[in-house]
Enzyme design. Structure first.
Site, PDB file in Angstrom:
ATOM      1  CG  ASP A  71     -10.842   3.685   3.900  1.00 49.74           C
ATOM      2  OD1 ASP A  71     -10.314   3.750   5.032  1.00 49.74           O
ATOM      3  OD2 ASP A  71     -10.219   3.898   2.847  1.00 49.74           O
ATOM      4  CG  ASP A 116      -2.181   0.740   1.096  1.00 53.73           C
ATOM      5  OD1 ASP A 116      -2.200   1.702   0.324  1.00 53.73           O
ATOM      6  OD2 ASP A 116      -3.169   0.357   1.757  1.00 53.73           O
TER       7      ASP A 116
HETATM    8  C1  NOJ Z   1      -7.511   6.249   1.778  1.00 58.04           C
HETATM    9  C2  NOJ Z   1      -7.219   5.194   2.804  1.00 58.04           C
HETATM   10  O1  NOJ Z   1      -7.831   3.995   2.392  1.00 58.04           O
HETATM   11  C3  NOJ Z   1      -7.734   5.721   4.116  1.00 58.04           C
HETATM   12  O2  NOJ Z   1      -7.770   4.740   5.114  1.00 58.04           O
HETATM   13  C4  NOJ Z   1      -6.870   6.894   4.499  1.00 58.04           C
HETATM   14  O3  NOJ Z   1      -7.361   7.504   5.670  1.00 58.04           O
HETATM   15  C5  NOJ Z   1      -6.845   7.960   3.388  1.00 58.04           C
HETATM   16  N1  NOJ Z   1      -6.702   7.397   2.078  1.00 58.04           N
HETATM   17  C6  NOJ Z   1      -5.706   8.929   3.604  1.00 58.04           C
HETATM   18  O4  NOJ Z   1      -4.478   8.307   3.327  1.00 58.04           O
END
Ligand code: NOJ
Length: 539
Positions: free
Chosen positions: A318, A100
């Site tokens: 998320d 990631d």
């Molecule tokens: C997307 C990521 O999936 C999320 O978890 C994160 O808070 C934001 N980007 C900022 O990096």
């Protein structure tokens, strides 16, 4: 099958959220050694790659999406040797590790930012996005995705820096070629270590134009992505998936152009943001508009066929658990979890399983103080100040908060669900005594074994990769049904999206070929579909 088919088009990807997967040392936080100890389990799912959430050195303000050293591992998760072990052990099982990459911003504790902040003349100053200003008067109205202004004042410099996320996540200035080169060098280093690919965090935001309030799809975006592709991806057999909240089918055809000039595939959210009030944000809840969901699925399937490549997902770290969100996590938990899996796995694209989705894990329903996520804490404070009731704030958090998906993995019915011997960093969902890997391993009809079947089926039949998409019964809001045809095989997927028995024309099933899979134990063709029933046929 087309000879140009790429390995990742036939693959299934499993997302691991490291701090919630498996703890090996009793500190209550999942780690790399814990993950290595569960690789046999991941292999048993039949998946080809692991999307590994960020494990780099980080102050953990946003659980690792705030990186202070891209080339080292945070001690919470282990060290570089543990990462090498993971790469070796995963590769030995034919599982690639997708790293990631957070390239839009760093932590404010990254040495680049520390230098950048030390003076306007520092060579790294321009590596971030600064605007002159007076205290209390930010350059414009830009908002952070985590609430509040996107600008933070630094009195020593008389300047504001941009942060699209938390104050501790300053945005990098991609218009500076040195920044791009440093990031590409670092990615090449990871590819040399044996990474099988990259997941690019909010990659559509990197070419921002803050003076015009442009965050996604800035003028230079695709130029920079092509540059990255040439510098890092081309000539290597990597899978690269771009998190693109702004993608439309038109831009997705650029991002995932089959000529390989940009990325492998997009990870876009048009289906995921449907259950919110138009023009508002995710916390402003609205019922799922089924007609729109069906249109969005059909649009992406038809427009990308042969011209681009999509990710197929219902969950990630998320977004909430799908069975709680669009299924029924009570009496029909298993049936609806399988129904949702069936819809997803029949489509064209690369399916993603987020850890625990394969068990039908559910949302958590905690008190505010029990959540850990910065986004939840910020939105609660912001909405309280704006006069929302606590009740409505908690309703939104229970439905959409990110910690819903981040509760620790439920391995067994023992202490702390087998996740840790210590105090878990986030409370474990109390339903772990019923919903866990061990129980589902023992049950041939479990959600887990249903997922395994779906993964194997996709490997077996090319029509999943190259069949075109025809929607069936477009007007109906209670069923989702479609067929996929590649000229030699035809797949038919039929699902009841409700908790009631509904009518379904028998002749469609009579002509669909051989029954392949169903989430009930029998297959009557009687003009009805039972609650959350899902079937696949092949001809
Ligand atoms: C997307 C990521 O999936 C999320 O978890 C994160 O808070 C934001 N980007 C900022 O990096």
């Amino acid at each position: 099958m087309n000879t140009n088919t790429k390995w990742w088009q036939k693959s299934v990807i499993y997302e691991v959220y490291p701090r919630s997967f498996k703890d090996s040392n009793g500190d209550g936080i999942g780690d790399l050694a814990g993950l290595v100890s569960k690789l046999d389990y991941i292999q048993s799912l039949g998946v080809d790659a692991i999307w590994l959430g960020p494990v780099f050195k980080s102050p953990q303000d946003d659980n690792g999406y705030d990186i202070s050293d891209y080339q080292d591992i945070d001690p919470l998760f282990g060290n570089l040797e543990d990462m090498k072990t993971l790469l070796r052990e995963a590769n030995a099982r034919d599982i690639r590790i997708i790293v990631d990459m957070v390239l839009n911003h760093t932590s404010d504790e990254h040495p680049w930012f520390v230098e950048a902040k030390s003076g306007r003349d520092n060579p790294k100053h321009d590596w971030y996005v600064w605007r002159d200003g007076e205290p209390g008067c930010p350059p414009n109205e830009m908002r952070s995705c985590f609430g509040g202004s996107a600008w933070e004042y630094v009195p020593e410099l008389g300047q504001y820096y941009l942060h699209q996320y938390s104050v501790k996540q300053p945005d990098l200035n991609w218009d500076n070629p040195e920044v791009r080169q440093a990031l590409f060098d670092m990615m090449n280093w990871w590819a040399d270590q044996g990474a099988g690919g990259f997941r690019l965090d909010v990659i559509d935001s990197v070419a921002k134009e803050p003076d015009k309030m442009i965050t996604a799809e800035g003028t230079n975006l695709h130029k920079y992505i092509k540059e990255m592709s040439a510098a890092v991806f081309q000539g290597r057999d990597l899978v690269v998936v771009g998190e693109c909240w702004s993608a439309t089918p038109e831009t997705a055809k650029l991002w995932s152009n089959p000529d390989g000039s940009e990325l492998s595939m997009v990870f876009q959210f048009e289906h995921i943001v449907l259950d919110q009030q138009p023009g508002k944000d995710k916390w402003d809840l609205a019922p799922l508009p089924m007609a729109k969901l069906k249109k969005v699925i059909a649009k992406w399937q038809q427009e990308l066929n042969g011209k681009g490549w999509n990710s197929l997902f219902w969950e990630n770290h998320d977004v909430p658990r799908i069975v709680s969100r669009w299924g029924n996590d009570k009496e029909y938990r298993e049936k609806s979890a399988k129904m949702l899996a069936t819809i997803l796995f029949g489509l064209q694209g690369t399916p993603y399983i987020f850890q625990g989705q394969e068990l039908g894990m559910t949302n958590a329903c905690y008190e505010l103080e029990e959540y850990r996520d910065i986004e939840i804490r910020n939105i609660a404070a912001e909405r309280l100040a704006e006069g929302y009731t606590m009740e409505s704030i908690m309703e939104s958090i229970h439905a959409k908060g990110r910690d819903n998906a981040r509760t620790p993995m439920q391995w067994n019915a023992g202490e702390n669900a087998g996740f840790t011997t210590g105090e878990p960093w986030l409370k474990i969902n109390p339903n772990y005594t019923e919903i866990n890997v061990e129980a589902q391993e023992a049950d041939p009809h479990s959600v887990l074994n249903y997922y395994r079947y779906l993964v194997a089926l996709r490997k077996r039949e090319d029509v999943f990769v190259d069949g075109d998409y025809q929607e069936i019964l477009t007007e109906r809001e209670d069923v989702i049904a479609y067929s996929r045809d590649n000229g030699s095989r035809k797949l038919t997927v039929v699902t009841n999206f409700t908790g009631e028995t509904v009518d379904f024309p028998a002749e469609i099933l009579e002509n669909a070929g051989e029954p392949e899979l169903c989430n009930y134990s029998d297959w009557p063709v009687d003009g009805k579909l039972r609650p959350y029933e899902a079937r696949m046929y092949l001809k």
